[in-house]
Design an enzyme around this catalytic site. Structure first.
Site, short mmCIF file in Angstrom:
data_model
loop_
_atom_site.label_atom_id
_atom_site.label_comp_id
_atom_site.label_asym_id
_atom_site.label_seq_id
_atom_site.Cartn_x
_atom_site.Cartn_y
_atom_site.Cartn_z
N HIS A 1 30.41 39.51 30.52
CA HIS A 1 29.70 39.52 31.93
C HIS A 1 30.22 40.64 32.93
O HIS A 1 29.15 41.37 33.42
CB HIS A 1 30.13 38.12 32.69
CG HIS A 1 29.68 37.93 33.98
ND1 HIS A 1 28.61 37.26 34.31
CD2 HIS A 1 30.17 38.67 35.35
CE1 HIS A 1 28.39 37.13 35.54
NE2 HIS A 1 29.35 38.19 36.27
N GLU A 2 31.42 40.72 32.73
CA GLU A 2 31.91 41.89 33.69
C GLU A 2 31.29 43.18 33.19
O GLU A 2 31.10 44.22 33.73
CB GLU A 2 33.32 42.08 33.86
CG GLU A 2 33.75 40.57 34.35
CD GLU A 2 33.37 40.27 35.67
OE1 GLU A 2 32.75 41.31 36.33
OE2 GLU A 2 33.11 39.26 36.20
N HIS B 1 27.98 44.22 34.30
CA HIS B 1 28.02 44.95 35.56
C HIS B 1 28.62 46.56 35.39
O HIS B 1 27.72 47.32 35.91
CB HIS B 1 28.89 44.24 36.63
CG HIS B 1 28.56 42.79 37.05
ND1 HIS B 1 27.25 42.55 37.56
CD2 HIS B 1 29.07 41.81 37.00
CE1 HIS B 1 27.09 41.42 37.83
NE2 HIS B 1 28.20 40.86 37.41
#
Length: 454
Positions: free
Chosen positions: A25-26, A29
């Protein structure tokens, strides 16, 4: 393996899978942020004290002690204060840009915004002016912030697609015209599935039981109508009410005709029906199997899941309140209610240790649990409220709309949307999320939800 070892293994598999999901998920980003020239100073899995970290270039990668999330630090999320709120912008001895806010900024929220803005600009150096997040085009901001939850949805899609294509979707059962069970007696709709007593079998047998229909028989036709699928046969039975029924069945490769009369009894006509309705009743349950499908089928199912998650998010605060009530013994905990990562780990452990579940079923259950958590995390992060990713996406879209309208009207550029002004909302939302998270974790420790629904 012993049950305790299998339980521990199930918990570890779930926890590692969730941590990997958080890390991906990170990355969702960080990768586009760096691709667009943004400055990322930190990439961490977890919160709290740092357990391990390593500096690679300008980014510090690491793991923190509390594995309940993660974050990337993208420099310049908040724009500088408006000119009328700042005395000056200077650089300190180390070359970092500092915004000095007037001392007249009083009030709790005003001071919080000022402090957050000042902390944001401590990481900005003289050469970072063109790398700040707030200066990115709106579409790039959307890509960066949507990257994280999109990864979770892609993980969920990948798992769902693999399971649906091979094992099938257990939540979407397809019935055949082959009989799996013949019910021995007519029982109220609310008690469907319970074992009949000898007296009930003698006094109120079902038409199927009395006529000698057996498990394994395949219904070929009903009153002269060829049986195409179970839904059609079920409707024919219901419409027949209490009249004669000529049923052609196939048993051991041979056709035979069974003559009986259906009876009328109240039945629930759908899963979400509130009250049973009187319809024709035969007393058989068909064989069913999990529906299989490819990518398009998976997308269709995830569309239905999206509706369910949106509804669940709307009732989440009340559901968490109910968990709080259960913690203090004021009510029973809803086995279908929300759980935290602790509850998810417990369910994974119980699945792995369950003696009556086959190994392949355990694997599928764990995969579906991991996919479900990823799907919820992805959907939850798209909620358009700060500090969630959806809040930043909403700000970027509003900025694009506002600038677009200004261009159409021939008016000056209204400038960047100042997300700092929404920080009071972010603090309230973050506080609510923290409280709900703590309640769910405590609930999963004190009044846990078990695999058997207890």
């Amino acid at each position: 393996m012993t049950a305790a070892l299998l339980y521990t293994l199930g918990v570890l598999v779930f926890v590692v899978a969730i941590l990997v999901s958080i890390g991906l998920h990170e990355l969702g980003h960080m990768i586009p942020a760096k691709k667009f020239g943004g400055k990322v100073t930190q990439y961490f899995i977890g919160f709290g004290p740092t357990v391990w970290s390593k500096q690679v270039g300008e980014t510090e990668y690491g793991v923190k002690a509390i594995p309940l999330g993660g974050y990337v630090k993208i420099v310049g999320m908040l724009p500088p204060a408006a000119a009328e709120l700042a005395d000056e912008v200077t650089y300190d001895a180390e070359g970092r840009q500092v915004t000095r806010v007037r001392k007249s900024n009083t009030g709790m929220f005003t001071q919080l915004i000022s402090d957050a803005r000042a902390a944001e600009w401590e990481l900005v150096g003289p050469g970072d002016a063109d790398r700040l997040f707030y200066k990115m085009p709106s579409w790039k901001k959307v890509v960066v912030m949507a990257g994280g939850p999109s990864v979770n949805l892609l993980i969920a899609f990948g798992i769902f697609a693999a399971v649906f294509a091979t094992w099938g979707n257990a939540a979407d059962q397809s019935a055949t015209t082959t009989i799996e069970e013949v019910q021995a007696c007519v029982v109220p709709a609310e008690e469907s599935g319970r074992v009949c007593t000898d007296e009930e079998i003698r006094d109120q047998p079902t038409p199927a039981f009395e006529a000698g229909i057996e498990a394994g028989d395949r219904i070929v036709s009903f009153n002269g109508v060829e049986a195409e699928d179970w839904e059609q046969v079920q409707q024919l039975i219901r419409d027949n009410e209490d009249r004669r029924a000529d049923i052609v069945i196939e048993r051991d490769g041979e056709l035979m005709t069974i003559v009986t009369e259906t009876t009328v009894t109240p039945r629930f006509l759908s899963e979400d029906a509130d009250e049973p309705e009187p319809v024709g009743f035969l007393g058989v349950r068909p064989e069913s199997y999990a529906t299989t499908g490819g990518p398009l089928y998976t997308l269709e199912q995830m569309g239905g899941m999206t509706v369910d998650v949106v509804k669940a998010l709307g009732t989440l605060p009340m559901k968490v309140f109910d968990v709080g009530q259960a913690i203090f013994g004021l009510e029973e905990r809803d086995p279908a209610g929300p759980v935290s990562i602790v509850g998810g780990g417990r369910l994974a452990g119980e699945t792995a240790a369950h003696e009556e579940i086959q190994v392949d079923e355990k694997v599928i259950s764990l995969l579906m649990l991991i996919a479900g958590f990823n799907f919820f995390i992805g959907m939850f992060n798209f909620v358009p409220l700060l500090p969630l990713d959806g809040g930043h996406i909403a700000s970027a879209l509003w900025e694009a709309l506002r600038r677009g309208l200004a261009r159409l009207r021939g008016r000056p550029d209204p400038g960047y949307v100042d997300a700092a002004k929404l920080l009071p909302v972010a603090y309230v939302v973050a506080s609510a999320m923290l409280v709900m998270g703590v309640v769910l974790i405590v609930g999963d420790l004190v009044v846990p939800v078990h695999l058997d629904g207890s």
